[in-house]
Structure formats: C-alpha cells, structure tokens
Scaffold this active site. Sequence first.
Site, short mmCIF file in Angstrom:
data_model
loop_
_atom_site.label_atom_id
_atom_site.label_comp_id
_atom_site.label_asym_id
_atom_site.label_seq_id
_atom_site.Cartn_x
_atom_site.Cartn_y
_atom_site.Cartn_z
N HIS A 189 -17.28 7.31 -15.77
CA HIS A 189 -16.47 8.04 -16.58
C HIS A 189 -15.45 8.76 -17.21
CE1 HIS A 189 -19.57 11.55 -17.29
NE2 HIS A 189 -20.16 11.23 -16.46
N GLY A 217 0.68 -1.37 -0.16
CA GLY A 217 0.17 0.05 -0.06
C GLY A 217 0.46 1.07 -0.32
#
Length: 214
Positions: free
Chosen positions: A137, A70
């Site tokens: 999007h 991470g």
Amino acid sequence: MKKLLIWGAGDQGTVTLECALATQQYSQIDFLEIKEKGHRDIPHYRVYSEDEVEFTTFLKSYDEVFVATGNNDIRENKITMLKTMDITIGTLIHPRALISPTAKVLAGTIVLANAVVNTNATVGMGCIINTATIIEHDCIIEDFVNISPNTAIAGHTKIGQKTFIGVGTAIIDDIVVGKEVIIGAGSSVISNIPEYTTVVGVPAKVIKVHKNHK
C-alpha cells in the site's frame, strides 16, 4: 479484438507475448526487433526488423505498441519515441495479477502473474513488475523501474526512476530508493539508498557509485 506490436523480440518479448495472450485482448500480435538487442527465435510469429519498416506508418497500423526489453535506458528511449509520435502505448496486466481498485498502473508497464499492487500504490510508465512481486500500500514506483521476481516492497516506499531490483529482494516500509539504483539479488533493504549506487547484502550496503553520477 486489437492488434498488438511488441517492440522487442528477446527474452522479455517472449514473456510479454505470454502475458498478452493470457489477457485474450488481441487478434494479432507481431514483433519488431530492437536493433541494439537482436532477437531470438519466436515460432509462429512475425518478427520485423527496424531497418525494414517506415516507422510512423508501421507503428500506427497497430492498435497498441508495447516496448519489451529489460534494459531500462532502451525502454525509456523507445517509449519516449512512441509518445513523441502519438502512438498508443500498451499496458499489460496478467489476469492472475492482483491490482487494487485504488492503485494506478501507467502506460507501457507490464504486471506479470501472481504480482500484487496494493491499495493506493502507483506504478509509473514503462515498468516491469515481474512474477510474484508484491508492491504494498501507498508505494510509489517511478518510471522505467525493473523489479525482478519474488521481490517484496513494504508500504510507503518510493523507488526512483530506472532502478533495477534483483530477484528475491525485500524492502521494509518507508524506504526511499534513489534513481538508477541497482539492488543485488536477495538483498534486504532496511535504510534509504542514495541514487546512482549499487547495493547488495543483508542488510544491503553500497558497494559501488556509478560513474555516470554527476
């Protein structure tokens, strides 16, 4: 069926293992410990130490290598090393993730269960797209970004390199988040965020400018 080496044997390594198993692509999966991070117990899997292997020969004995940590800086460093050595870098997409046919997900990225990468979105190299993240999007997620679970990023938003987004963050559309930003858990981002800052809150506000900002 392919052989996979997961470079990183901590918490992110075990999450990566489960995602890799779910894809049913691999006949063999091993681990290489990241020296700076140490490792946890991973029953039934071989964990190699960086000190005990000859890097080029060892890494090239696998069909793919995936860096699992991470820490954005370490992930960038290891993936850069793999590129320099011409090692094949894996990309892992959980079978329960939804990736638009028009979206792009680059090498070294993991997309976990119930995440969505929607129409015309681009996710860069070496990113972590965690469980149930929504990338809408036309978003652009630059390289080495780490997005925590249940984050929602609305359309036409750009997230800069090596940014960390905390769990449950919501980002409205048309936002630009600079590079190496830290967004605290549960934040609501409704305005652009300058690079090298930490922001928290609803709405998110800058609480810190990082010392490495030049």
